[in-house]
Scaffold this motif. Structure first.
Motif, mmCIF file in Angstrom:
data_model
loop_
_atom_site.group_PDB
_atom_site.id
_atom_site.type_symbol
_atom_site.label_atom_id
_atom_site.label_comp_id
_atom_site.label_asym_id
_atom_site.label_seq_id
_atom_site.Cartn_x
_atom_site.Cartn_y
_atom_site.Cartn_z
ATOM 1 N N LEU A 118 0.855 -1.114 0.023
ATOM 2 C CA LEU A 118 -0.007 -0.151 0.114
ATOM 3 C C LEU A 118 0.749 1.196 -0.033
ATOM 4 O O LEU A 118 1.758 1.382 0.536
ATOM 5 N N PHE A 119 0.489 2.427 -0.959
ATOM 6 C CA PHE A 119 0.983 3.608 -0.418
ATOM 7 C C PHE A 119 0.441 4.481 0.385
ATOM 8 O O PHE A 119 -1.029 4.506 0.343
ATOM 9 N N THR A 120 0.753 4.890 1.422
ATOM 10 C CA THR A 120 0.151 5.895 2.039
ATOM 11 C C THR A 120 0.846 7.339 2.121
ATOM 12 O O THR A 120 2.287 7.530 2.361
ATOM 13 N N ILE A 121 -0.071 8.281 1.774
ATOM 14 C CA ILE A 121 0.420 9.588 1.333
ATOM 15 C C ILE A 121 -0.222 10.807 2.141
ATOM 16 O O ILE A 121 -1.225 10.893 2.385
ATOM 17 N N ARG A 122 0.793 11.530 2.660
ATOM 18 C CA ARG A 122 0.649 12.654 3.615
ATOM 19 C C ARG A 122 1.035 13.964 2.853
ATOM 20 O O ARG A 122 2.309 13.901 2.318
ATOM 21 N N SER A 123 0.204 14.921 2.499
ATOM 22 C CA SER A 123 0.678 16.055 1.988
ATOM 23 C C SER A 123 0.606 17.196 2.806
ATOM 24 O O SER A 123 -0.443 17.437 3.707
ATOM 25 N N PHE A 124 1.030 18.452 2.481
ATOM 26 C CA PHE A 124 0.751 19.754 3.280
ATOM 27 C C PHE A 124 0.760 20.765 2.444
ATOM 28 O O PHE A 124 1.579 21.035 1.628
ATOM 29 N N TYR A 125 -0.507 21.461 2.172
ATOM 30 C CA TYR A 125 -0.713 22.538 1.492
ATOM 31 C C TYR A 125 -0.256 22.406 0.073
ATOM 32 O O TYR A 125 -0.465 21.322 -0.470
ATOM 33 N N PHE A 126 0.196 23.504 -0.506
ATOM 34 C CA PHE A 126 0.891 23.198 -1.946
ATOM 35 C C PHE A 126 1.926 24.234 -2.187
ATOM 36 O O PHE A 126 2.119 25.304 -1.404
ATOM 37 N N PRO A 127 2.953 23.933 -3.212
ATOM 38 C CA PRO A 127 3.771 24.799 -3.513
ATOM 39 C C PRO A 127 3.508 26.047 -4.471
ATOM 40 O O PRO A 127 2.552 25.408 -5.185
ATOM 41 N N THR A 128 4.188 27.094 -4.309
ATOM 42 C CA THR A 128 3.613 28.204 -5.297
ATOM 43 C C THR A 128 3.715 27.776 -6.693
ATOM 44 O O THR A 128 3.415 28.297 -7.608
ATOM 45 N N SER A 129 4.734 26.785 -7.093
ATOM 46 C CA SER A 129 4.855 26.557 -8.366
ATOM 47 C C SER A 129 3.808 25.884 -8.996
ATOM 48 O O SER A 129 3.773 25.621 -10.427
ATOM 49 N N GLU A 130 2.765 25.419 -8.288
ATOM 50 C CA GLU A 130 1.437 24.925 -8.752
ATOM 51 C C GLU A 130 0.094 25.837 -8.791
ATOM 52 O O GLU A 130 -0.921 25.474 -9.280
ATOM 53 N N VAL A 131 0.653 27.137 -8.648
ATOM 54 C CA VAL A 131 -0.527 28.323 -8.606
ATOM 55 C C VAL A 131 -1.175 28.369 -9.952
ATOM 56 O O VAL A 131 -2.566 28.304 -10.051
ATOM 57 N N GLU A 132 -0.290 28.402 -10.872
ATOM 58 C CA GLU A 132 -0.939 28.527 -12.296
ATOM 59 C C GLU A 132 -1.868 27.491 -12.822
ATOM 60 O O GLU A 132 -2.841 27.899 -13.399
ATOM 61 N N ALA A 133 -1.590 26.415 -12.360
ATOM 62 C CA ALA A 133 -2.120 25.168 -12.881
ATOM 63 C C ALA A 133 -3.708 25.310 -12.071
ATOM 64 O O ALA A 133 -4.776 24.771 -12.380
ATOM 65 N N ASN A 134 -3.399 25.505 -10.693
ATOM 66 C CA ASN A 134 -4.603 25.843 -9.870
ATOM 67 C C ASN A 134 -5.571 26.751 -10.452
ATOM 68 O O ASN A 134 -6.823 26.643 -10.029
ATOM 69 N N TRP A 135 -5.233 27.947 -10.895
ATOM 70 C CA TRP A 135 -6.186 28.821 -11.537
ATOM 71 C C TRP A 135 -7.032 28.151 -12.567
ATOM 72 O O TRP A 135 -8.196 28.487 -12.806
ATOM 73 N N ASP A 136 -6.496 27.346 -13.550
ATOM 74 C CA ASP A 136 -7.189 26.624 -14.515
ATOM 75 C C ASP A 136 -8.303 25.599 -13.696
ATOM 76 O O ASP A 136 -9.535 25.598 -14.257
ATOM 77 N N LEU A 137 -7.913 25.181 -12.836
ATOM 78 C CA LEU A 137 -8.750 24.104 -12.003
ATOM 79 C C LEU A 137 -10.012 24.995 -11.561
ATOM 80 O O LEU A 137 -11.211 24.837 -11.658
ATOM 81 N N LEU A 138 -9.729 26.235 -11.087
ATOM 82 C CA LEU A 138 -10.699 27.172 -10.469
ATOM 83 C C LEU A 138 -11.673 27.693 -11.650
ATOM 84 O O LEU A 138 -12.742 27.846 -11.255
ATOM 85 N N ARG A 139 -11.085 27.936 -12.808
ATOM 86 C CA ARG A 139 -12.096 28.516 -13.697
ATOM 87 C C ARG A 139 -12.889 27.273 -14.175
ATOM 88 O O ARG A 139 -14.044 27.813 -14.638
ATOM 89 N N ASN A 140 -12.617 26.123 -14.061
ATOM 90 C CA ASN A 140 -13.476 24.798 -14.690
ATOM 91 C C ASN A 140 -14.392 24.730 -13.518
ATOM 92 O O ASN A 140 -15.651 24.247 -13.871
ATOM 93 N N SER A 141 -14.052 24.496 -12.158
ATOM 94 C CA SER A 141 -15.006 24.143 -11.035
ATOM 95 C C SER A 141 -15.132 25.343 -9.986
ATOM 96 O O SER A 141 -16.029 24.777 -9.214
ATOM 97 N N GLY A 142 -14.317 26.236 -9.999
ATOM 98 C CA GLY A 142 -14.321 27.042 -8.959
ATOM 99 C C GLY A 142 -15.949 27.748 -8.575
ATOM 100 O O GLY A 142 -16.344 27.796 -7.311
ATOM 101 N N ALA A 143 -16.572 28.156 -9.642
ATOM 102 C CA ALA A 143 -17.795 29.023 -9.444
ATOM 103 C C ALA A 143 -18.662 28.010 -8.793
ATOM 104 O O ALA A 143 -19.622 28.356 -7.967
ATOM 105 N N ALA A 144 -18.822 26.805 -9.296
ATOM 106 C CA ALA A 144 -19.968 25.791 -8.829
ATOM 107 C C ALA A 144 -19.628 25.266 -7.346
ATOM 108 O O ALA A 144 -20.371 25.186 -6.580
ATOM 109 N N LEU A 145 -18.516 25.142 -7.007
ATOM 110 C CA LEU A 145 -17.893 25.137 -5.647
ATOM 111 C C LEU A 145 -18.120 26.077 -4.711
ATOM 112 O O LEU A 145 -18.726 25.765 -3.714
#
Length: 334
Positions: free
Chosen positions: A271-298
């Motif tokens: 089994l893989f057990t994965i723990r993560s904390f927050y996100f790096p600033t290097s992912e911010v641009e990709a996250n804007w695209d996620l929000l454009r697609n689903s952010g308003a509904a959320l």
């Protein structure tokens, strides 16, 4: 100075919230002053409500730059969200773009230094994430804990199971669990089941495209389980229903130790057990695209806009389970 005083909330403990008005001094070198336009409540804030805090809480912040300190080349009027970890920017993790893994991290905004349950907040300029013009601040703030943390966890998981999975289980349909559901398909997850004892939260998960899980007792059901509540029973469920060769993402936080069962079945499970904390600033641009697609509904499913003066009521209804994601929203952002 363009702003001389500011109202802020104080958490003395035992569920009490007080307000005071402070006189603002000059902005420190390397920092910016934001007018807080949005500050969302987070489940982790409930701990500060109970125990008290020496700083102003509130860590899911969106606002507008009103003043800058020396050495900051950023125009006033810039809309931005606030990156919670006060990363150093110079250690080997930060230089590599992994700011959430900063080796010198000692402060989180809203935890060890003043946060956003206030009219204004001063933050290091490097912790400011400018918001694209096409993303409202009320949506952008979900790019922090709700979508940013969820997306980063799934990016880590993709390294373990790069071919994706047909179906996953999300245990805990609070804001972060709903964030996972809203972006799951973008990460190669065919469909999502959801489990939550709160009927309203489970209904919201279904409205966002999940299916209510029918069996939480049988073993070996899911190749991916995302545990988002931090409750001991939910962790036990995740470890029971995951299939050998699968993965458990441990996102839920609580004061309870995270334990693994000493059963024969568990010992025989690869089994893989994965723990993560927050996100790096290097992912911010990709996250804007996620929000454009689903952010308003959320946003429309989760958030309830309230004024800063309504913060005690917001927390009372949040703790009672009436609200999923109440947000303190200024008149300028409504």
């Amino acid at each position: 100075m363009t702003t001389s005083t500011s109202v802020r909330a104080r958490f003395p403990g035992d569920g009490r919230i007080d307000f005071d008005t402070v006189t603002l001094g000059p902005v420190a070198e390397g920092e910016v002053r934001l007018r807080v336009d949005v500050c969302a409540l987070c489940g982790s804030d409930k701990r500060l409500l109970r125990s008290g805090s020496t700083v102003v809480p509130g860590h899911e912040i969106g606002g507008t730059v009103v003043e800058v300190g020396a050495g900051v080349d950023l125009p006033t009027g810039t809309r931005a969200i606030v990156y919670i970890p006060v990363f150093c920017g110079t250690c080997r993790r930060c230089v590599a773009g992994r700011t959430n893994q900063c080796l010198r991290l000692t402060q989180l905004i809203g935890w060890q230094r003043d946060g956003g349950f206030a009219e204004h907040v001063d933050v290091p300029a490097r912790c400011l994430l400018p918001v694209p013009d096409d993303v409202p601040l009320t949506t952008a703030v979900l790019g922090l804990d709700t979508v940013g943390t969820a997306a980063h966890a799934l990016r880590l998981w993709q390294r373990a199971q790069p071919d994706g999975v047909d179906r996953a289980l999300v245990v805990g349909a609070g804001p972060l669990g709903l964030g996972v559901i809203s972006v799951a398909r973008a990460f190669g997850i065919g469909a999502v089941d959801a489990a939550d004892p709160h009927e309203g939260r489970l209904a919201t998960a279904v409205a966002l495209g999940a299916r209510a899980a029918e069996d939480l007792e049988s073993e070996n059901q899911y190749d991916l389980v995302i545990e988002v509540s931090g409750v001991t029973a939910a962790r036990e469920t995740a470890q029971r229903v995951v299939a050998p060769g699968g993965a458990v993402i441990a996102l839920g936080e609580s004061d309870q130790p995270y334990t693994m069962p000493a059963t024969p079945r568990w010992r025989r499970t690869d089994l893989f057990t994965i723990r993560s904390f927050y996100f790096p600033t290097s992912e911010v641009e990709a996250n804007w695209d996620l929000l454009r697609n689903s952010g308003a509904a959320l946003r429309d499913r989760l958030t309830v806009p309230l004024a800063l003066a309504d913060l005690p009521e917001a927390f009372a209804r949040f703790v009672a389970g009436d609200y999923l994601k109440p947000c303190i929203v200024s008149e300028d952002a409504r």
